[in-house]
Design an enzyme around this catalytic site. Structure first.
Site, PDB file in Angstrom:
ATOM      1  N   LYS A  79      13.193  12.733  38.103  1.00 15.36           N
ATOM      2  CA  LYS A  79      14.543  12.153  38.176  1.00 15.36           C
ATOM      3  C   LYS A  79      14.995  12.059  39.634  1.00 15.36           C
ATOM      4  CE  LYS A  79      19.122  12.919  36.054  1.00 15.36           C
ATOM      5  NZ  LYS A  79      19.910  13.815  35.184  1.00 15.36           N
ATOM      6  N   SER A 154      22.100  11.640  31.353  1.00 13.98           N
ATOM      7  CA  SER A 154      21.817  10.803  32.488  1.00 13.98           C
ATOM      8  C   SER A 154      20.333  10.691  32.855  1.00 13.98           C
ATOM      9  CB  SER A 154      22.573  11.350  33.706  1.00 13.98           C
ATOM     10  OG  SER A 154      22.137  12.657  34.007  1.00 13.98           O
ATOM     11  N   SER A 178      22.219  16.103  29.629  1.00  9.26           N
ATOM     12  CA  SER A 178      21.483  14.985  30.224  1.00  9.26           C
ATOM     13  C   SER A 178      19.981  14.986  30.046  1.00  9.26           C
ATOM     14  CB  SER A 178      21.785  14.899  31.720  1.00  9.26           C
ATOM     15  OG  SER A 178      22.960  14.175  31.909  1.00  9.26           O
TER      16      SER A 178
HETATM   17  N1  GLN Z   1      27.026  13.201  29.902  1.00 11.18           N
HETATM   18  C1  GLN Z   1      27.555  14.373  30.529  1.00 11.18           C
HETATM   19  C2  GLN Z   1      28.422  13.978  31.703  1.00 11.18           C
HETATM   20  O1  GLN Z   1      28.616  12.834  31.882  1.00 11.18           O
HETATM   21  C3  GLN Z   1      26.446  15.273  30.949  1.00 11.18           C
HETATM   22  C4  GLN Z   1      25.757  14.783  32.146  1.00 11.18           C
HETATM   23  C5  GLN Z   1      24.660  15.691  32.585  1.00 11.18           C
HETATM   24  O2  GLN Z   1      24.230  16.562  31.844  1.00 11.18           O
HETATM   25  N2  GLN Z   1      24.261  15.514  33.818  1.00 11.18           N
HETATM   26  O3  GLN Z   1      28.904  14.788  32.426  1.00 11.18           O
END
Ligand code: GLN
Length: 493
Positions: A79, A154, A178
């Site tokens: 990532k 994400s 994410s």
């Molecule tokens: N979807 C969640 C957010 O927008 C989690 C994102 C993540 O785990 N990086 O914060």
């Protein structure tokens, strides 16, 4: 069987037996990337030459009979919020579009020392803020099971790379779901390890009390191989846990007899897609048939988890992202005064979701509101952790859905941030509690999309999660869970 069709564990075996070379393995995945990625857009920066260099070096060392790590020669995708020395690390943001870190994250050092060729840096929501990979400043990634849908986020790029065999393994990061939510949307296995189990040194910070690096793989055993490499104490990360790490690969004896399993009431909610909850309940009854003790359990504070998370994470983000001021590194705009320069740099450099979080967080931390919002959210977080501690006195494993629905349509939730936030409702409390949490495939929805279930254990019991995942793999071969993508070269899927 084509090389790209193998699991990482099998590739490791073939490489060690010298039945294949790492250069051949890497070529096989690069071909897949060439064929699929123009349509799916999982990679921000593919690194084919770097991958082939590492592969050639590993092959030479093996010829010289050097002792090698089991994953030597097995390629990996990473990532793009994990720092790679001399290779740009963008966080899918304009602010870091041309940022080249001067150092490697600890996990990248682990991969390099093991001789794992890096296939590329994968797409994500900007600064890991989002649940669909649509917040990438560059382009959205598509779900390979249905190109009109999101892959989740994400870590969407990493999930897509593994599900389409563009990479056998990938690293992601999970702050509030994410890794687990995209794993469930793409039909792969995604582990968020215990907070502190894997070093975050070199992970670009979003919300430091929640951020955790983890894995996206096809199988539990592949996850175990990668965990053996990246888990462990790191003096460079002050939140790193000093405990010794077990051998995670010792997870293939899937005995569930006597296991005390709680089905989390809130994560098989009546408001969820019926097929998703049915798949979880079916999995629970399978455990019961194999003599696990299964009962329903309530984590009543789950209802407050989302609210607490969406105060704590933006508060920490607003502080962490203060460093992007156009002076120290990253994007820098011109301005007639220093203030104007700061403001234009941040105004032009950040996308709208990142700005929204910075504003919420700055507000929640400001004098007069701190007690009412941030402090209150932290108290809720403590209560949530106590809830988990109490539940784990009576249960070994918790099970529920990984997401209320399968993958949603591209554009479906972008206009309504609250709807987007709600898609993490199953994942967030595990993050707040700091416990290990694993999403594994739970079946295929009537729409043809994969569904996931989330397995949770008490801190440092990742191996238990992997054993239970192996148990479910006996029922459903992960190799059969690939999206059907018929592609003609250069054509549309
Ligand atoms: N979807 C969640 C957010 O927008 C989690 C994102 C993540 O785990 N990086 O914060």
């Amino acid at each position: 069987m084509k090389l790209y069709e193998h699991t990482a564990a099998e590739l490791s075996r073939l490489l060690q037996a010298k039945e294949v070379s790492s250069v051949d393995v890497v070529h096989s995945f690069l071909e897949r990337i060439g064929l699929f990625d123009p349509h799916l857009k999982a990679f921000i920066t593919p690194t084919p030459l770097m991958a082939l260099d590492t592969a050639a070096e590993v092959d030479n060392r093996r010829m010289r009979k050097e002792k090698m790590h089991p994953l030597a020669g097995v390629p990996v995708a990473v990532k793009d919020n994990i720092s790679t020395r001399d290779l740009r690390t963008t966080c899918a943001s304009r602010v870091l579009e041309n940022y080249v870190p001067p150092y490697d994250a600890t996990v990248i050092g682990n991969l390099r020392n093991a001789g794992m060729p890096l296939l590329g840096k994968t797409n994500m929501d900007e600064f890991a803020m989002g649940s669909s990979t649509e917040n990438s400043a560059f382009f959205p990634t598509r779900n390979p099971w249905d190109l009109s849908r999101v892959p989740g986020g994400s870590s969407g790029g990493s999930a897509v790379a593994v599900s389409t065999a563009m990479a056998p393994l990938a690293l992601g990061s999970d702050t509030g779901g994410s890794i687990r939510q995209p794993a469930s949307f793409c039909g792969v296995t995604g582990l968020r390890p215990t907070y502190g189990r894997v070093s975050r040194y070199g992970l670009i910070a979003f919300a430091s009390s929640l951020d955790q690096i983890g894995t996206l793989t096809l199988t539990a055993l592949d996850c175990a191989f990668l965990m053996n490499l990246i888990a462990g104490y790191d003096p460079l990360d002050s939140t790193s846990l000093p405990q010794d790490e077990p051998d995670y690969t010792d997870c293939t004896d899937p005995e569930v007899k006597g296991l005390r399993v709680g089905v989390i009431k809130q994560n098989v909610s009546a408001g969820f897609d019926r097929e998703v909850t049915d798949a979880v309940l079916k999995a629970a009854s399978l455990l019961e048939k194999n003599r696990a003790e299964v009962t329903e359990v309530s984590l009543p504070l789950t209802d407050y988890g989302l609210g607490a998370y969406y105060l704590i994470a933006p508060s920490e983000a607003s502080s962490n992202l203060g460093r992007y001021d156009g002076v120290r590194y990253g994007y820098s705009a011109e301005g007639s005064s220093v203030e104007a320069m700061f403001s234009r740099t941040r105004g032009e450099g950040f996308g709208s979701e990142v700005k929204r979080r910075i504003m919420i967080g700055t507000y929640a931390l400001s004098a007069g509101y701190y007690d009412a919002y941030y402090l209150q959210a932290m108290k809720v977080r403590t209560l949530i952790r106590h809830d988990y501690e109490a539940v784990f006195k009576n249960f070994d494993l918790l099970i529920g859905a990984s997401s209320p629905t399968p993958a949603f349509k591209i554009g479906e939730k972008t206009a309504d941030p609250l709807q987007m936030y709600l898609s993490d409702v199953c994942n967030i409390t595990d993050s707040l509690a700091g416990v290990p949490s694993l999403s594994v495939p739970a079946g295929i929805h009537s729409s043809g999309l994969p569904m996931g279930m989330q397995l949770t254990a008490s801190p440092l019991r990742e191996k238990l999660l992997l054993k239970v995942a192996s148990f479910f793999e006996q029922e459903r071969d992960p190799l059969s869970l690939r999206p059907q993508l018929e592609l003609s070269e250069g054509g549309s899927p």
